[in-house]
Design an enzyme around this catalytic site. Sequence first.
Site, PDB file in Angstrom:
ATOM      1  N   HIS A 152       0.871  -1.177   0.000  1.00  0.00           N
ATOM      2  CA  HIS A 152       0.000   0.000   0.000  1.00  0.00           C
ATOM      3  C   HIS A 152       0.907   1.226   0.000  1.00  0.00           C
ATOM      4  O   HIS A 152       1.418   1.640   1.043  1.00  0.00           O
ATOM      5  CB  HIS A 152      -0.879  -0.028   1.261  1.00  0.00           C
ATOM      6  CG  HIS A 152      -1.866   1.086   1.364  1.00  0.00           C
ATOM      7  ND1 HIS A 152      -3.229   0.858   1.363  1.00  0.00           N
ATOM      8  CD2 HIS A 152      -1.717   2.427   1.485  1.00  0.00           C
ATOM      9  CE1 HIS A 152      -3.871   2.024   1.480  1.00  0.00           C
ATOM     10  NE2 HIS A 152      -2.957   2.984   1.560  1.00  0.00           N
ATOM     11  N   CYS A 174      -4.038  10.603   4.841  1.00  0.00           N
ATOM     12  CA  CYS A 174      -4.271  10.088   6.182  1.00  0.00           C
ATOM     13  C   CYS A 174      -4.596  11.259   7.092  1.00  0.00           C
ATOM     14  O   CYS A 174      -3.787  12.191   7.203  1.00  0.00           O
ATOM     15  CB  CYS A 174      -3.045   9.339   6.700  1.00  0.00           C
ATOM     16  SG  CYS A 174      -3.248   8.754   8.401  1.00  0.00           S
TER      17      CYS A 174
END
Length: 310
Positions: free
Chosen positions: A217, A250
Amino acid sequence: MREPYTVKAEGLPDEVTIYEVGPRDGLQNERAVVPVEVKAELISRLAAAGLSVIEATSFVHPKWVPQLADAEKLLASMERVPGVRYPVLVPNERGLDRALAHGVTEIAIFGSATESFARRNLNRTVDESLAMFEPVVTRALAEGLRVRGYLSMCFGDPWEGPTAIERVVEIGGRLLELGCYELSLGDTIGVGTPGHVTALLRAFGTAGIGTSRLAVHFHDTYGQALANTLAALREGVTVVDSSAGGIGGCPYAMSATGNLATEDLVWMLHGLGVRTGVSLEPLVETSVWLASRLGRPPTSRVVQALAKEN
């Protein structure tokens, strides 16, 4: 629509599964709340483009990620295509309760390789977070669900600097021991480089954890996501996370910019002769459509190039 020239490369898998995270990881960082109807249509479009795994949402508390407060409503309204998996992220047992109540068959848990991020993301130490995950995984497996593990900050942490490879292997191994079928290694702030990727994957192999249980990822903060993916493929990885249009980041690490764009990944894989089952044209059309709903252009270079040509 233009397609890449295919030149088969040696030493790569014949097929790669793309684990699409756009509806969850991609949208969670959007400041303006995206209507649930748009999210449902996004998932439907991604499935129509041939993506076989689409992470739909998360049952995190709405206080922490308001964008995903509509998880129940989304799962109740979205179309499910036979043969497509729709995992959801759950942070704790309460999240699992909500997932089970809505017929979810696959979940993911999200751990950290570093103490600083564990504190900021879960308000716990790494050990405390693993203890929290244990009953979640045990109950989920007992209910017949598949459980995936994410491990963040595998290459570097904005507060702690580079993450020791042995630390990543240790914590990742503990997540797998809980019962996760697969571990996704996250370069949350995008600082990894291909040699680092190779070294990390080989360290897992030395510890007895093969690439058949690992996914990658990558974030493209420093433009390394595709190079890092290719390095992972050469080590035998066959599952790659990505986000349509390159959306995402994020909310707990401001240096974490967009995910690897699914279109850029598909272009590279198809050019290498690696099968994905994904059709590029409807995928690009989906990201152009989504960009119009978000009010800004996609970061995917392939989408930008092909949209200009058409």
